[in-house]
Design a protein around this motif. Structure first.
Motif, PDB file in Angstrom:
ATOM      1  N   GLN A  28     -47.170   7.753  50.891  1.00 36.35           N
ATOM      2  CA  GLN A  28     -48.172   7.224  49.965  1.00 36.35           C
ATOM      3  C   GLN A  28     -47.592   7.033  48.564  1.00 36.35           C
ATOM      4  OE1 GLN A  28     -51.994   9.248  50.105  1.00 36.35           O
ATOM      5  NE2 GLN A  28     -51.618   9.875  52.206  1.00 36.35           N
ATOM      6  N   ALA A  29     -46.430   7.637  48.304  1.00 35.07           N
ATOM      7  CA  ALA A  29     -45.672   7.416  47.059  1.00 35.07           C
ATOM      8  C   ALA A  29     -46.447   7.773  45.799  1.00 35.07           C
ATOM      9  CB  ALA A  29     -45.189   5.968  46.996  1.00 35.07           C
ATOM     10  N   SER A  30     -47.249   8.830  45.854  1.00 36.10           N
ATOM     11  CA  SER A  30     -48.064   9.191  44.696  1.00 36.10           C
ATOM     12  C   SER A  30     -47.218   9.701  43.537  1.00 36.10           C
ATOM     13  CB  SER A  30     -49.105  10.246  45.097  1.00 36.10           C
ATOM     14  OG  SER A  30     -49.977   9.727  46.071  1.00 36.10           O
ATOM     15  N   SER A  31     -46.190  10.494  43.823  1.00 29.69           N
ATOM     16  CA  SER A  31     -45.313  10.974  42.754  1.00 29.69           C
ATOM     17  C   SER A  31     -44.627   9.803  42.064  1.00 29.69           C
ATOM     18  CB  SER A  31     -44.254  11.932  43.307  1.00 29.69           C
ATOM     19  OG  SER A  31     -44.814  13.171  43.666  1.00 29.69           O
ATOM     20  N   SER A  32     -44.167   8.853  42.854  1.00 24.56           N
ATOM     21  CA  SER A  32     -43.530   7.658  42.301  1.00 24.56           C
ATOM     22  C   SER A  32     -44.501   6.896  41.402  1.00 24.56           C
ATOM     23  CB  SER A  32     -43.037   6.744  43.428  1.00 24.56           C
ATOM     24  OG  SER A  32     -42.151   7.441  44.288  1.00 24.56           O
ATOM     25  N   PHE A  33     -45.765   6.831  41.829  1.00 22.18           N
ATOM     26  CA  PHE A  33     -46.789   6.146  41.031  1.00 22.18           C
ATOM     27  C   PHE A  33     -47.029   6.877  39.715  1.00 22.18           C
ATOM     28  CE2 PHE A  33     -51.252   5.841  39.751  1.00 22.18           C
ATOM     29  CZ  PHE A  33     -51.380   4.466  39.574  1.00 22.18           C
ATOM     30  N   TYR A  34     -47.184   8.210  39.784  1.00 18.80           N
ATOM     31  CA  TYR A  34     -47.435   8.986  38.569  1.00 18.80           C
ATOM     32  C   TYR A  34     -46.329   8.805  37.534  1.00 18.80           C
ATOM     33  CZ  TYR A  34     -51.370  11.817  40.328  1.00 18.80           C
ATOM     34  OH  TYR A  34     -52.593  12.250  40.777  1.00 18.80           O
ATOM     35  N   LEU A  35     -45.100   8.619  38.004  1.00 15.02           N
ATOM     36  CA  LEU A  35     -43.960   8.553  37.094  1.00 15.02           C
ATOM     37  C   LEU A  35     -43.510   7.120  36.813  1.00 15.02           C
ATOM     38  CD1 LEU A  35     -42.026  11.601  38.520  1.00 15.02           C
ATOM     39  CD2 LEU A  35     -43.199  11.466  36.315  1.00 15.02           C
ATOM     40  N   ARG A  36     -44.355   6.161  37.173  1.00 18.44           N
ATOM     41  CA  ARG A  36     -44.123   4.749  36.844  1.00 18.44           C
ATOM     42  C   ARG A  36     -42.841   4.194  37.468  1.00 18.44           C
ATOM     43  NH1 ARG A  36     -47.374   3.241  32.381  1.00 18.44           N
ATOM     44  NH2 ARG A  36     -48.496   5.016  31.479  1.00 18.44           N
ATOM     45  N   ILE A  37     -42.521   4.680  38.664  1.00 14.90           N
ATOM     46  CA  ILE A  37     -41.342   4.192  39.386  1.00 14.90           C
ATOM     47  C   ILE A  37     -41.813   3.389  40.595  1.00 14.90           C
ATOM     48  CG2 ILE A  37     -39.244   4.801  40.602  1.00 14.90           C
ATOM     49  CD1 ILE A  37     -39.101   5.537  37.680  1.00 14.90           C
ATOM     50  N   LYS A  38     -41.303   2.190  40.752  1.00 10.24           N
ATOM     51  CA  LYS A  38     -41.689   1.351  41.876  1.00 10.24           C
ATOM     52  C   LYS A  38     -41.241   1.988  43.184  1.00 10.24           C
ATOM     53  CE  LYS A  38     -41.350  -3.402  43.607  1.00 10.24           C
ATOM     54  NZ  LYS A  38     -40.758  -4.743  43.399  1.00 10.24           N
ATOM     55  N   PRO A  39     -42.167   2.190  44.130  1.00  7.09           N
ATOM     56  CA  PRO A  39     -41.820   2.839  45.399  1.00  7.09           C
ATOM     57  C   PRO A  39     -41.085   1.903  46.341  1.00  7.09           C
ATOM     58  CG  PRO A  39     -44.109   2.215  45.448  1.00  7.09           C
ATOM     59  CD  PRO A  39     -43.604   1.875  44.072  1.00  7.09           C
ATOM     60  N   THR A 206     -48.479  10.095  33.777  1.00  3.37           N
ATOM     61  CA  THR A 206     -47.574  10.988  33.072  1.00  3.37           C
ATOM     62  C   THR A 206     -48.000  12.426  33.351  1.00  3.37           C
ATOM     63  OG1 THR A 206     -46.522  11.346  30.912  1.00  3.37           O
ATOM     64  CG2 THR A 206     -48.911  11.146  30.928  1.00  3.37           C
ATOM     65  N   PRO A 207     -47.125  13.408  33.203  1.00  2.00           N
ATOM     66  CA  PRO A 207     -47.508  14.806  33.427  1.00  2.00           C
ATOM     67  C   PRO A 207     -48.629  15.248  32.489  1.00  2.00           C
ATOM     68  CG  PRO A 207     -45.118  14.588  33.394  1.00  2.00           C
ATOM     69  CD  PRO A 207     -45.671  13.271  32.952  1.00  2.00           C
ATOM     70  N   VAL A 208     -49.413  16.233  32.920  1.00  2.71           N
ATOM     71  CA  VAL A 208     -50.544  16.699  32.100  1.00  2.71           C
ATOM     72  C   VAL A 208     -50.060  17.314  30.789  1.00  2.71           C
ATOM     73  CG1 VAL A 208     -52.077  17.114  34.057  1.00  2.71           C
ATOM     74  CG2 VAL A 208     -50.611  18.953  33.246  1.00  2.71           C
ATOM     75  N   GLN A 209     -48.835  17.842  30.773  1.00  3.61           N
ATOM     76  CA  GLN A 209     -48.327  18.466  29.556  1.00  3.61           C
ATOM     77  C   GLN A 209     -48.240  17.475  28.404  1.00  3.61           C
ATOM     78  OE1 GLN A 209     -47.131  18.676  32.614  1.00  3.61           O
ATOM     79  NE2 GLN A 209     -46.022  20.572  33.016  1.00  3.61           N
ATOM     80  N   LEU A 210     -48.155  16.180  28.716  1.00  2.00           N
ATOM     81  CA  LEU A 210     -48.082  15.153  27.679  1.00  2.00           C
ATOM     82  C   LEU A 210     -49.442  14.538  27.381  1.00  2.00           C
ATOM     83  CD1 LEU A 210     -44.774  13.422  28.779  1.00  2.00           C
ATOM     84  CD2 LEU A 210     -45.101  15.100  26.971  1.00  2.00           C
ATOM     85  N   ILE A 211     -50.382  14.735  28.279  1.00  2.00           N
ATOM     86  CA  ILE A 211     -51.743  14.230  28.051  1.00  2.00           C
ATOM     87  C   ILE A 211     -52.523  15.221  27.187  1.00  2.00           C
ATOM     88  CG2 ILE A 211     -53.895  13.492  29.142  1.00  2.00           C
ATOM     89  CD1 ILE A 211     -52.276  12.893  31.680  1.00  2.00           C
ATOM     90  N   GLU A 212     -52.395  16.491  27.517  1.00  2.00           N
ATOM     91  CA  GLU A 212     -53.109  17.551  26.788  1.00  2.00           C
ATOM     92  C   GLU A 212     -52.205  18.782  26.717  1.00  2.00           C
ATOM     93  OE1 GLU A 212     -56.883  19.972  28.079  1.00  2.00           O
ATOM     94  OE2 GLU A 212     -57.545  17.983  27.419  1.00  2.00           O
ATOM     95  N   PRO A 213     -51.242  18.761  25.784  1.00  2.00           N
ATOM     96  CA  PRO A 213     -50.195  19.792  25.740  1.00  2.00           C
ATOM     97  C   PRO A 213     -50.716  21.230  25.637  1.00  2.00           C
ATOM     98  CG  PRO A 213     -49.638  17.965  24.300  1.00  2.00           C
ATOM     99  CD  PRO A 213     -51.043  17.736  24.744  1.00  2.00           C
ATOM    100  N   LYS A 214     -51.823  21.422  24.948  1.00  2.00           N
ATOM    101  CA  LYS A 214     -52.336  22.778  24.739  1.00  2.00           C
ATOM    102  C   LYS A 214     -53.532  23.099  25.625  1.00  2.00           C
ATOM    103  CE  LYS A 214     -50.699  23.041  19.958  1.00  2.00           C
ATOM    104  NZ  LYS A 214     -51.065  23.300  18.533  1.00  2.00           N
TER     105      LYS A 214
END
Length: 237
Positions: A28-39, A206-214
């Motif tokens: 399903q390539a979900s990790s690839s999708f989250y990281l903006r990499i073409k599967p 993008t990872p959640v740490q960059l969406i809401e770091p705290k």
């Protein structure tokens, strides 16, 4: 549930201090999708596992330092058939994979959700298997079935679980977590909350740490990675 979000966010945590690769094994390539990499990967299905050139051609840098991705592709659906026909033993396969990824301190695998020949290989080649556990009856039932299947397997001591999608406002969630803590030896003392910010990963990619770091979710994934590092298996590496 929460499998891919966990893989992406833990790999991001690891990459803060070490060269890290996330390998997307889910068709399903979900990790690839989250990281903006073409599967989309180059090479025939038969070269996916054993040929070093496959990895050299297809590993992609993400937007984050020291964090690379080996993207998925729909041909990964053929992996079960391919692995069942392979002449190499699981031991030989593990040796080859370790040799191919020698430049990375940590390699995370986002595995497919269902039990299969592929799952058996992943259990064997992985140093640690981490399973998100939702505090619901059906999730516990699935986890119990998995433990029964591997009861006589040496890999059982390398399997850890943690609570995911936790809503502490729900009495059922709290009661189930307390019951499991009494009997589950490999339960990490970390819970990832049910949070809109984790769902937002699909929008922000993008990872959640960059969406809401705290935020609570970011702290939970940082604590989860710390707990894994402090486990006897990873601390011995």
């Amino acid at each position: 549930m929460g499998k891919t979000a966990t893989a992406v966010n833990l790999a991001y945590e690891a990459s803060k201090d070490s060269q890290t690769l996330l390998w997307d094994w889910d068709s399903q390539a979900s990790s690839s999708f989250y990281l903006r990499i073409k599967p989309k990967i180059k090479g025939k299905t038969g070269s996916i596992i054993t040929k070093k050139s496959y990895y050299q051609k297809n590993i992609k840098a993400t937007d984050f330092p020291d964090f690379d991705l080996l993207p998925a592709d729909f041909i990964l659906r053929d992996l079960d058939v391919m692995l069942s026909k392979m002449k190499d033993s699981k031991k030989d396969l593990k040796k080859k994979i370790i040799g191919m990824f020698g430049d990375y301190e940590y390699v995370f695998i986002d595995a497919p959700p269902s039990a299969s020949v592929l799952s058996e290989y992943l259990l064997y080649i992985s140093d640690v298997v981490l399973i998100p556990l939702i505090p619901t009856v059906l999730s516990l039932r699935t986890y119990s079935m998995l433990k029964s299947e591997i009861a006589n397997d040496k890999s059982r001591n390398r399997i850890f679980t943690f609570f995911s999608m936790v809503d502490k406002r729900k009495k059922m969630h709290n009661d189930i977590m307390e019951d499991v803590k009494k009997v589950e030896n490999n339960l990490l003392n970390v819970s990832v909350p049910y949070s809109a910010v984790i769902e937002k990963m699909g929008i922000e990619r993008t990872p959640v740490q960059l969406i809401e770091p705290k935020g609570q979710a970011s702290s939970a994934y940082a604590d989860l990675w710390k707990a894994l590092l402090e486990s006897e298996i990873l601390s011995a590496k």
